[in-house]
Design an enzyme around this catalytic site. Structure first.
Site, PDB file in Angstrom:
ATOM      1  N   SER A  36       0.847  -1.184   0.000  1.00  0.00           N
ATOM      2  CA  SER A  36       0.000   0.000   0.000  1.00  0.00           C
ATOM      3  C   SER A  36       0.892   1.246   0.000  1.00  0.00           C
ATOM      4  CB  SER A  36      -0.943  -0.017   1.207  1.00  0.00           C
ATOM      5  OG  SER A  36      -1.858   1.062   1.155  1.00  0.00           O
ATOM      6  N   THR A  37       0.796   2.091   1.008  1.00  0.00           N
ATOM      7  CA  THR A  37       1.559   3.336   1.044  1.00  0.00           C
ATOM      8  C   THR A  37       3.059   3.065   0.931  1.00  0.00           C
ATOM      9  OG1 THR A  37      -0.131   4.198   2.535  1.00  0.00           O
ATOM     10  CG2 THR A  37       1.897   5.486   2.323  1.00  0.00           C
ATOM     11  N   HIS A  63      -2.569  -1.125  -3.340  1.00  0.00           N
ATOM     12  CA  HIS A  63      -3.713  -0.233  -3.166  1.00  0.00           C
ATOM     13  C   HIS A  63      -3.525   0.982  -4.069  1.00  0.00           C
ATOM     14  CE1 HIS A  63      -4.224  -1.903   1.201  1.00  0.00           C
ATOM     15  NE2 HIS A  63      -4.665  -2.753   0.286  1.00  0.00           N
ATOM     16  N   MET A 157      -0.330   1.242   5.115  1.00  0.00           N
ATOM     17  CA  MET A 157      -1.124   1.645   6.268  1.00  0.00           C
ATOM     18  C   MET A 157      -2.263   0.662   6.489  1.00  0.00           C
ATOM     19  SD  MET A 157      -2.952   5.371   6.767  1.00  0.00           S
ATOM     20  CE  MET A 157      -1.367   6.150   6.411  1.00  0.00           C
ATOM     21  N   ASP A 160      -4.866  -4.532   6.056  1.00  0.00           N
ATOM     22  CA  ASP A 160      -5.223  -5.397   4.938  1.00  0.00           C
ATOM     23  C   ASP A 160      -4.120  -6.419   4.690  1.00  0.00           C
ATOM     24  OD1 ASP A 160      -6.591  -6.405   2.709  1.00  0.00           O
ATOM     25  OD2 ASP A 160      -5.555  -5.038   1.346  1.00  0.00           O
TER      26      ASP A 160
END
Length: 228
Positions: A36-37, A63, A157, A160
């Site tokens: 993600s991030t 993401h 973050m 998930d």
């Protein structure tokens, strides 16, 4: 939609979309990655470092908004020795190829005629607050490949991925988390570690090497390091 109802919708468990049905048989190897991030940069570092040496197919959930995944796939394809595709249709998975989930969809895996395949699920709910969701990818990988897979959870973050990667770990798959020092955000890896889903915690620059080692290893041979 009121904010409180939207929050409930976004917290759907993977069961809403895909039931757990772990694969218990021997099949070809598969690598799955959730990020993600900070993920695009982390993925680039890993893929640039990988040689084209008959590596197992690599399937990625990052993401990302719907209209940016194709751009990311093209960028990674241009920098990597591997071929990188956005999963915007059904793909038969091939060695030395990388498959990136299309933004705004959930990615599913299957197996037929001795080959893995991946396809997007349109209009699917957000799972663990995300679409695409690492939990969906990991559960689908566990249902399809089981202990024949390597699962990697990278910077990001939230939480998930922790449900699906724990299922993979418990079913005998190899699991890796990026370490805190090299993460932009140590959320997703931290949560996976906390639930007991991770075999190894590694800096980002060591992960490509582990993918190569996995590709060359006999996954049916039990490890004896902890017994020595």
């Amino acid at each position: 939609m009121p904010r409180d109802l939207k929050a409930i919708e976004d917290r759907h468990h993977p069961d809403v979309l895909l039931k757990s049905n772990p694969c218990l048989i021997s099949r070809e190897k598969l690598v799955v990655i959730g990020s993600s991030t900070g993920g695009p940069i982390a993925l680039e570092e890993i893929l640039v470092a990988l040689p084209a040496c008959n590596l197992p197919p690599i399937v990625i959930v990052q993401h990302i908004p719907e209209y940016f995944s194709q751009t990311l796939a093209k960028r990674l394809d241009g920098k990597s020795k591997l071929s990188v595709f956005e999963v915007n249709q059904k793909f038969i998975l091939k060695n030395d190829c990388v498959y990136l989930a299309k933004g705004g969809t959930q990615i599913m895996l299957g197996y037929e005629n001795g080959k893995y395949f991946a396809y997007p699920v349109l209009d699917a709910p957000r799972i663990s607050r995300h679409r695409p969701s690492a939990d969906v990818l990991f559960r689908s990988a566990n249902n399809t490949a089981g202990r024949n897979a390597l699962a990697i959870i990278l910077t990001g973050m939230g939480d998930d991925g922790c449900i699906g990667i724990k299922e993979m770990h418990d079913n005998g798959a190899k699991t890796i988390a990026q370490n805190e020092q090299t993460c932009v955000v140590f959320g997703m890896p931290k949560r996976a570690i906390e639930v007991g889903a991770i075999d190894e915690i590694l800096p980002l620059n060591k992960i490509a090497e582990k993918i190569v080692q996995f590709s060359q290893a006999d996954i049916n041979k039990k490890e004896t390091k902890k017994e020595q």
